[in-house]
Design a protein around this motif. Structure first.
Motif, PDB file in Angstrom:
ATOM      1  N   ALA A   1       4.154  -6.053  16.894  1.00  0.00           N
ATOM      2  CA  ALA A   1       5.142  -7.092  16.633  1.00  0.00           C
ATOM      3  C   ALA A   1       4.768  -8.462  17.195  1.00  0.00           C
ATOM      4  O   ALA A   1       5.005  -9.457  16.535  1.00  0.00           O
ATOM      5  N   PRO A   2       4.180  -8.574  18.388  1.00  0.00           N
ATOM      6  CA  PRO A   2       3.879  -9.906  18.907  1.00  0.00           C
ATOM      7  C   PRO A   2       2.900 -10.706  18.047  1.00  0.00           C
ATOM      8  O   PRO A   2       2.891 -11.918  18.103  1.00  0.00           O
ATOM      9  N   ASP A   3       2.071 -10.051  17.231  1.00  0.00           N
ATOM     10  CA  ASP A   3       1.109 -10.762  16.410  1.00  0.00           C
ATOM     11  C   ASP A   3       1.720 -11.317  15.129  1.00  0.00           C
ATOM     12  O   ASP A   3       1.096 -12.112  14.446  1.00  0.00           O
ATOM     13  N   LEU A   4       2.914 -10.899  14.781  1.00  0.00           N
ATOM     14  CA  LEU A   4       3.536 -11.309  13.539  1.00  0.00           C
ATOM     15  C   LEU A   4       4.235 -12.653  13.736  1.00  0.00           C
ATOM     16  O   LEU A   4       5.160 -12.768  14.533  1.00  0.00           O
ATOM     17  N   ALA A   5       3.782 -13.671  13.018  1.00  0.00           N
ATOM     18  CA  ALA A   5       4.397 -14.991  13.101  1.00  0.00           C
ATOM     19  C   ALA A   5       5.552 -15.045  12.116  1.00  0.00           C
ATOM     20  O   ALA A   5       5.379 -15.375  10.961  1.00  0.00           O
ATOM     21  N   SER A   6       6.747 -14.673  12.574  1.00  0.00           N
ATOM     22  CA  SER A   6       7.864 -14.601  11.643  1.00  0.00           C
ATOM     23  C   SER A   6       8.888 -15.703  11.854  1.00  0.00           C
ATOM     24  O   SER A   6       9.718 -15.925  11.001  1.00  0.00           O
ATOM     25  N   SER A   7       8.848 -16.378  12.962  1.00  0.00           N
ATOM     26  CA  SER A   7       9.804 -17.455  13.178  1.00  0.00           C
ATOM     27  C   SER A   7       9.256 -18.740  12.563  1.00  0.00           C
ATOM     28  O   SER A   7       8.042 -18.925  12.455  1.00  0.00           O
ATOM     29  N   PRO A   8      10.143 -19.647  12.170  1.00  0.00           N
ATOM     30  CA  PRO A   8       9.675 -20.922  11.618  1.00  0.00           C
ATOM     31  C   PRO A   8       8.769 -21.676  12.592  1.00  0.00           C
ATOM     32  O   PRO A   8       7.793 -22.294  12.178  1.00  0.00           O
ATOM     33  N   ALA A   9       9.082 -21.612  13.879  1.00  0.00           N
ATOM     34  CA  ALA A   9       8.255 -22.313  14.869  1.00  0.00           C
ATOM     35  C   ALA A   9       6.853 -21.714  14.937  1.00  0.00           C
ATOM     36  O   ALA A   9       5.858 -22.440  15.034  1.00  0.00           O
ATOM     37  N   ALA A  10       6.756 -20.377  14.875  1.00  0.00           N
ATOM     38  CA  ALA A  10       5.442 -19.722  14.925  1.00  0.00           C
ATOM     39  C   ALA A  10       4.633 -20.042  13.675  1.00  0.00           C
ATOM     40  O   ALA A  10       3.421 -20.249  13.753  1.00  0.00           O
ATOM     41  N   LYS A  11       5.294 -20.083  12.516  1.00  0.00           N
ATOM     42  CA  LYS A  11       4.589 -20.417  11.279  1.00  0.00           C
ATOM     43  C   LYS A  11       4.114 -21.868  11.309  1.00  0.00           C
ATOM     44  O   LYS A  11       3.000 -22.170  10.876  1.00  0.00           O
ATOM     45  N   LYS A  12       4.950 -22.745  11.829  1.00  0.00           N
ATOM     46  CA  LYS A  12       4.561 -24.148  11.946  1.00  0.00           C
ATOM     47  C   LYS A  12       3.375 -24.299  12.888  1.00  0.00           C
ATOM     48  O   LYS A  12       2.438 -25.055  12.614  1.00  0.00           O
ATOM     49  N   ALA A  13       3.395 -23.562  13.999  1.00  0.00           N
ATOM     50  CA  ALA A  13       2.292 -23.619  14.954  1.00  0.00           C
ATOM     51  C   ALA A  13       1.005 -23.071  14.328  1.00  0.00           C
ATOM     52  O   ALA A  13      -0.083 -23.623  14.551  1.00  0.00           O
ATOM     53  N   ALA A  14       1.121 -22.004  13.549  1.00  0.00           N
ATOM     54  CA  ALA A  14      -0.060 -21.434  12.893  1.00  0.00           C
ATOM     55  C   ALA A  14      -0.635 -22.410  11.873  1.00  0.00           C
ATOM     56  O   ALA A  14      -1.855 -22.603  11.801  1.00  0.00           O
ATOM     57  N   ALA A  15       0.233 -23.055  11.085  1.00  0.00           N
ATOM     58  CA  ALA A  15      -0.225 -24.045  10.107  1.00  0.00           C
ATOM     59  C   ALA A  15      -0.887 -25.223  10.814  1.00  0.00           C
ATOM     60  O   ALA A  15      -1.918 -25.739  10.365  1.00  0.00           O
ATOM     61  N   LYS A  16      -0.309 -25.634  11.941  1.00  0.00           N
ATOM     62  CA  LYS A  16      -0.877 -26.740  12.724  1.00  0.00           C
ATOM     63  C   LYS A  16      -2.244 -26.355  13.277  1.00  0.00           C
ATOM     64  O   LYS A  16      -3.181 -27.160  13.232  1.00  0.00           O
ATOM     65  N   ALA A  17      -2.385 -25.131  13.759  1.00  0.00           N
ATOM     66  CA  ALA A  17      -3.670 -24.666  14.294  1.00  0.00           C
ATOM     67  C   ALA A  17      -4.735 -24.642  13.198  1.00  0.00           C
ATOM     68  O   ALA A  17      -5.888 -25.022  13.439  1.00  0.00           O
ATOM     69  N   ILE A  18      -4.352 -24.226  12.015  1.00  0.00           N
ATOM     70  CA  ILE A  18      -5.310 -24.219  10.902  1.00  0.00           C
ATOM     71  C   ILE A  18      -5.745 -25.644  10.588  1.00  0.00           C
ATOM     72  O   ILE A  18      -6.940 -25.918  10.451  1.00  0.00           O
ATOM     73  N   GLY A  19      -4.768 -26.558  10.498  1.00  0.00           N
ATOM     74  CA  GLY A  19      -5.077 -27.938  10.128  1.00  0.00           C
ATOM     75  C   GLY A  19      -5.802 -28.728  11.200  1.00  0.00           C
ATOM     76  O   GLY A  19      -6.640 -29.578  10.891  1.00  0.00           O
ATOM     77  N   GLU A  20      -5.490 -28.460  12.467  1.00  0.00           N
ATOM     78  CA  GLU A  20      -6.061 -29.269  13.543  1.00  0.00           C
ATOM     79  C   GLU A  20      -7.273 -28.634  14.221  1.00  0.00           C
ATOM     80  O   GLU A  20      -8.065 -29.353  14.828  1.00  0.00           O
ATOM     81  N   ASP A  21      -7.398 -27.315  14.152  1.00  0.00           N
ATOM     82  CA  ASP A  21      -8.503 -26.650  14.842  1.00  0.00           C
ATOM     83  C   ASP A  21      -9.498 -26.010  13.883  1.00  0.00           C
ATOM     84  O   ASP A  21     -10.690 -26.301  13.937  1.00  0.00           O
ATOM     85  N   LEU A  22      -9.001 -25.116  13.033  1.00  0.00           N
ATOM     86  CA  LEU A  22      -9.906 -24.329  12.193  1.00  0.00           C
ATOM     87  C   LEU A  22     -10.622 -25.161  11.129  1.00  0.00           C
ATOM     88  O   LEU A  22     -11.857 -25.108  11.029  1.00  0.00           O
ATOM     89  N   GLU A  23      -9.867 -25.893  10.324  1.00  0.00           N
ATOM     90  CA  GLU A  23     -10.508 -26.660   9.247  1.00  0.00           C
ATOM     91  C   GLU A  23     -11.507 -27.684   9.779  1.00  0.00           C
ATOM     92  O   GLU A  23     -12.655 -27.714   9.306  1.00  0.00           O
ATOM     93  N   PRO A  24     -11.128 -28.510  10.754  1.00  0.00           N
ATOM     94  CA  PRO A  24     -12.126 -29.467  11.277  1.00  0.00           C
ATOM     95  C   PRO A  24     -13.331 -28.774  11.918  1.00  0.00           C
ATOM     96  O   PRO A  24     -14.463 -29.243  11.778  1.00  0.00           O
TER      97      PRO A  24
END
Length: 146
Positions: free
Chosen positions: A37-60
């Motif tokens: 369960a802790p790995d599942l990003a189900s809250s809006p805040a967790a999804k926003k943080a995951a999207a931010k991590a993709i955009g700011e860390d992974l893609e660059p």
């Protein structure tokens, strides 16, 4: 494996097959299906943080490291390339491998962009689904006089 062990395994399998599966129960506390369960990003805040991590860390990071590798590969291809009409077979092989690798990097960046967009739109999708279902139920209730 001893004969009695084999018989026990067959008996256990038969018991599992004859026991009906219950779907009307809660999942175990640790979660089901091997997903914790802790790995599942189900809250809006967790999804926003995951999207931010993709955009700011992974893609660059992928773009930066991909560019660095491209520079090194091009210099290596040039170094092993033909000089005075002769060159190493390694040069052509590296060039083809690098072309394939560049395609894979582009696909990875596309996938990351898609995942980032989907994470960002999940709340809207759920809200639109709820509104669509509510509209369907409202239409059905008028037809049936409910």
């Amino acid at each position: 494996m001893a004969w009695d062990e084999w018989e026990q395994i067959k008996a256990d399998a038969a018991t599992r097959q004859s026991t009906p599966m219950r779907l009307n129960q809660l999942a175990p506390a640790a979660g089901g299906g091997g997903v914790s369960a802790p790995d599942l990003a189900s809250s809006p805040a967790a999804k926003k943080a995951a999207a931010k991590a993709i955009g700011e860390d992974l893609e660059p990071g992928v773009e930066r490291e991909g560019g660095h590798a491209a520079e090194q590969t091009k210099s290596t291809v040039k170094e092993f390339g033909p000089k005075d009409g002769y060159g190493w077979d390694t040069s052509g092989a590296l060039k083809r491998a690098h072309k394939t690798w560049e395609g894979q990097i582009k696909m990875l960046l596309g996938r990351l962009a898609s995942e980032k967009e989907l994470l960002s739109e999940t709340g809207t999708s759920f809200r639109n689904n709820d509104l669509g279902i509510a509209a369907q139920l409202t239409r059905q209730s008028r037809i049936h006089g409910i």
